[in-house]
Design a protein around this motif. Structure first.
Motif, short mmCIF file in Angstrom:
data_model
loop_
_atom_site.label_atom_id
_atom_site.label_comp_id
_atom_site.label_asym_id
_atom_site.label_seq_id
_atom_site.Cartn_x
_atom_site.Cartn_y
_atom_site.Cartn_z
N THR A 120 0.80 -1.23 0.00
CA THR A 120 0.00 0.00 0.00
C THR A 120 0.82 1.28 0.00
O THR A 120 0.26 2.36 0.06
CB THR A 120 -0.94 0.00 1.21
N GLY A 121 2.17 1.16 -0.02
CA GLY A 121 2.98 2.36 -0.11
C GLY A 121 3.74 2.66 1.16
O GLY A 121 4.00 1.78 1.99
N GLN A 178 12.70 4.47 -4.08
CA GLN A 178 13.60 3.32 -4.03
C GLN A 178 12.84 2.01 -4.18
O GLN A 178 13.27 1.11 -4.91
CB GLN A 178 14.37 3.34 -2.72
N ILE A 179 11.72 1.90 -3.48
CA ILE A 179 10.94 0.66 -3.52
C ILE A 179 10.34 0.43 -4.89
O ILE A 179 10.41 -0.67 -5.45
CB ILE A 179 9.86 0.69 -2.42
N VAL A 180 9.75 1.46 -5.46
CA VAL A 180 9.13 1.34 -6.78
C VAL A 180 10.17 0.94 -7.82
O VAL A 180 9.95 0.04 -8.64
CB VAL A 180 8.43 2.66 -7.19
N GLU A 181 11.32 1.60 -7.79
CA GLU A 181 12.37 1.28 -8.77
C GLU A 181 12.85 -0.16 -8.61
O GLU A 181 13.04 -0.88 -9.60
CB GLU A 181 13.55 2.24 -8.61
N GLY A 182 13.05 -0.59 -7.35
CA GLY A 182 13.51 -1.95 -7.12
C GLY A 182 12.51 -2.99 -7.60
O GLY A 182 12.89 -4.01 -8.21
N ILE A 183 11.23 -2.75 -7.35
CA ILE A 183 10.19 -3.68 -7.82
C ILE A 183 10.13 -3.69 -9.34
O ILE A 183 10.05 -4.75 -9.97
CB ILE A 183 8.82 -3.29 -7.22
N ALA A 184 10.17 -2.52 -9.94
CA ALA A 184 10.06 -2.41 -11.39
C ALA A 184 11.18 -3.16 -12.10
O ALA A 184 10.95 -3.89 -13.07
CB ALA A 184 10.05 -0.94 -11.80
N VAL A 185 12.40 -2.99 -11.61
CA VAL A 185 13.55 -3.64 -12.25
C VAL A 185 13.45 -5.15 -12.13
O VAL A 185 13.63 -5.88 -13.12
CB VAL A 185 14.86 -3.13 -11.62
N ARG A 187 10.81 -7.10 -11.42
CA ARG A 187 9.61 -7.73 -11.99
C ARG A 187 9.39 -7.36 -13.45
O ARG A 187 8.38 -7.71 -14.04
CB ARG A 187 8.38 -7.34 -11.16
N ARG A 188 10.34 -6.60 -13.99
CA ARG A 188 10.29 -6.19 -15.41
C ARG A 188 8.98 -5.46 -15.73
O ARG A 188 8.26 -5.77 -16.68
CB ARG A 188 10.47 -7.40 -16.33
N LEU A 189 8.69 -4.49 -14.92
CA LEU A 189 7.50 -3.66 -15.09
C LEU A 189 7.92 -2.19 -15.18
O LEU A 189 8.96 -1.80 -14.66
CB LEU A 189 6.54 -3.84 -13.91
N ASP A 190 7.09 -1.39 -15.84
CA ASP A 190 7.33 0.06 -15.84
C ASP A 190 7.07 0.61 -14.44
O ASP A 190 6.18 0.14 -13.73
CB ASP A 190 6.41 0.76 -16.84
N SER A 191 7.83 1.65 -14.08
CA SER A 191 7.62 2.27 -12.77
C SER A 191 6.21 2.80 -12.64
O SER A 191 5.59 2.71 -11.57
CB SER A 191 8.64 3.40 -12.57
N ARG A 195 3.48 1.88 -9.69
CA ARG A 195 2.75 2.87 -8.89
C ARG A 195 1.24 2.67 -9.02
O ARG A 195 0.49 2.83 -8.04
CB ARG A 195 3.13 4.28 -9.33
N GLU A 196 0.79 2.32 -10.20
CA GLU A 196 -0.64 2.07 -10.42
C GLU A 196 -1.11 0.88 -9.59
O GLU A 196 -2.19 0.91 -8.97
CB GLU A 196 -0.89 1.82 -11.91
N LEU A 197 -0.29 -0.18 -9.56
CA LEU A 197 -0.65 -1.36 -8.78
C LEU A 197 -0.65 -1.07 -7.29
O LEU A 197 -1.53 -1.53 -6.55
CB LEU A 197 0.32 -2.50 -9.09
#
Length: 550
Positions: A120-121, A178-185, A187-191, A195-197
């Motif tokens: 949830t952020g 930091q968290i969003v970037e780490g997840i995106a890299v 899981r191969r998803l756009d940042s 954020r939308e998820l």
């Protein structure tokens, strides 16, 4: 065939080993962060280890601890061995963000079908007790330097001030980035998609699977059945037991022989609140660092010719100004011997914690480390009226105009308040000047970054308050490089380290006394009661408010 390493990260981890039998009993079965990182590093190079599986959950790890483990998992994955994470749920009622961020370091993530992704952020929270103090009749009187030194706000305000809100917002923003970037890299998803998820969380397990946030849905038994089928391991072993066990091969036996002597890299720890005297470890208050103990450790290192480099591991919100200054002086004295000193920051190295780290050759911190807080605060809560409301009165007879200056029974006089303000100015000026000197920055530039403000490690790095981003292993590598040592041909020793026999011997010098165990006290209980009553912590170099990520 081989061994499957297991990590149980739902329990939390210790930053430093317990310092007393009571603390050891309370922390039994808990690994240290260094043990887990060391086990992953060793396991990656051990042909007898086939993979690692981690049980993740809860919110017991700080962001910086998670980042240290993520680095260790990334190192393990370079070996090509399996790295799997599983959980029942990433938070049933929130607080799943950081655990999920940790899980993304692994190659595969399993989630129980009935679980959620409560990613949830990030939230930064502060507590204010001014209203309760007013009702109780307690008069808070605090001074601070400067506007971002917000620990006193807990007692003097009813809500965040504008500077406090600005600081808290940036802390949350930096951590979230930091968290969003780490997840995106990973899981191969756009940042933007991440954020939308997050904005749509909490998410059911199936939605998380469809979105690519997890790889498999299943229960614990499903995870282990699949791993047994794929890896055909002989046994399973907790990572901390793996790193603690004795040598099992001829190569390991040779590596552990005391001869030929290897060059030493010493690790000196500053953990918990900083105070004058010896290290402490109370049942309720946890570990604390005393300037006598830390200073003796640094002097012992300086006098040991086998020690070629030092890692100063700091995980402290600060405390006493004079204690912090005494430790800083010993760090400078150690550096004057030519040995490199690398400061490695843990989850928190702020205020006094930053003060003791800033003279190191290199300062290393995780992006999520909480640091900075170059500022000062002091004061008291006057409880005279509160006690009077319940029929308790107290009188004192004293000599000297300021004998009752810090009494909780009397408010500061105008003259005393002026003296307190002068003290705050003097300490703040000294802190800023020494920080500017240690960091090689113009004093006016350093002062603009000070003002009591807390930074994440990522922001501190961009502002040159620290030098490099990374964890303990990175700091250890830097120490070896600066000393011209082979990272794989050294011995690492913790200082001070005393076995049971040496602790039983009577001290013969003040340094011996300093590194002996402090008597067990209930100081932590007293501190906890003071905090519950809205009274301030000891020490003028203390981090502002507590914050948590959920």
């Amino acid at each position: 065939m081989g061994t499957l390493l297991e990590l149980d990260l739902t329990r939390g981890v210790l930053e430093t080993p317990p310092a007393s039998p009571v603390a050891a009993f309370r922390a039994r079965h808990l690994p240290t962060l260094r043990e887990l990182v060391g086990a992953l590093r060793k396991g990656a190079r051990d042909d007898g280890v086939v993979g690692v599986v981690a049980h993740i959950g809860g919110s017991r790890l700080s962001l910086a601890q998670v980042q240290e483990l993520r680095e260790a998992v990334a190192d393990f994955r370079t070996s090509g061995k399996a790295a799997v994470a599983w959980t029942e749920s990433f938070g049933e009622t929130g607080q799943g963000t950081v655990p999920y961020y940790l899980a993304t370091a692994f190659d595969e993530i399993w989630l129980q079908p009935s679980g959620d992704l409560a990613i949830t952020g990030v939230s930064v929270q502060a507590v204010f007790v001014r209203g309760a103090l007013d009702k109780a009749g307690v008069i808070p009187q605090f001074g601070k330097r400067r506007e971002y030194k917000t620990a006193a706000d807990t007692f003097t305000e009813r809500e965040m001030t504008a500077p406090a809100r600005e600081m808290a917002s940036r802390l949350a923003e930096s951590a979230y980035e930091q968290i969003v970037e780490g997840i995106a890299v990973r899981r191969r998803l756009d940042s933007a998609r991440v954020r939308e998820l997050v904005d749509g969380a909490p998410l059911p397990a199936q939605v998380g699977l469809d979105a690519g946030l997890v790889d498999r849905l299943g229960y614990r038994s499903d995870v282990y059945d699949e791993l047994e089928k794929e890896l055909r391991y002989d046994d399973r072993l907790l990572a901390e037991r793996y790193i603690r066990r004795g040598p099992r091969t001829l190569h390991e036996v040779r590596k552990n022989l005391p001869w030929p002597q290897k060059p030493l890299v010493a690790v000196v720890r500053v953990t918990g609140g900083i105070s004058v005297g010896r290290n402490s470890n109370s049942p309720m208050g946890g570990p604390g660092s005393g300037s006598d103990t830390v200073g003796a450790a640094l002097r012992a290192v300086a006098d040991n010719e086998r020690v070629k480099a030092v890692v100063l591991r700091v995980d402290s919100p600060g405390g006493s100004y004079v204690a912090s200054d005494a430790i800083r002086n010993e760090v400078l004295r150690l550096r004057s011997t030519g040995r490199p000193v690398i400061a490695s920051m843990g989850g928190v190295a702020a205020s006094g914690g930053y003060f003791v780290a800033m003279p190191a050759d290199v300062i290393v911190a995780q992006p999520g480390t909480i640091t900075g807080s170059i500022g000062v605060l002091t004061g008291k809560g006057v409880i005279r009226d509160a006690l009077g409301r319940i029929g308790i009165s107290r009188e004192a007879v004293s000599e000297g105009a300021n004998a009752q200056m810090y009494s909780a029974q009397e408010e500061f006089t105008d003259e005393q308040w002026a003296q307190l303000e002068e003290t705050l100015d003097r300490i703040y000026k000294d802190f800023v000047a020494k920080a500017a000197q240690d960091r090689g920055l113009p004093e006016d530039q350093l002062e603009s970054l000070a003002r009591g403000r807390v930074w994440t490690g990522a922001d501190a790095h961009s502002h040159k308050l620290i030098d490099e981003l990374g964890g303990f292993q990175h700091a250890l590598t830097l120490a070896c490089n600066r000393a011209g040592l082979d990272r794989d041909e050294i011995a690492v020793t913790s200082v001070p380290h005393r076995n049971l026999l040496s602790q039983l011997k009577a001290p013969t010098t003040t340094d011996d006394l300093a590194v002996s165990a402090a008597p067990l006290t209930l100081d932590g209980l007293t501190t906890g009661l003071y905090s519950a009553l809205g009274l301030p912590p000891a020490g003028v170099l203390r981090m502002p408010f507590s914050w948590e990520i959920s």
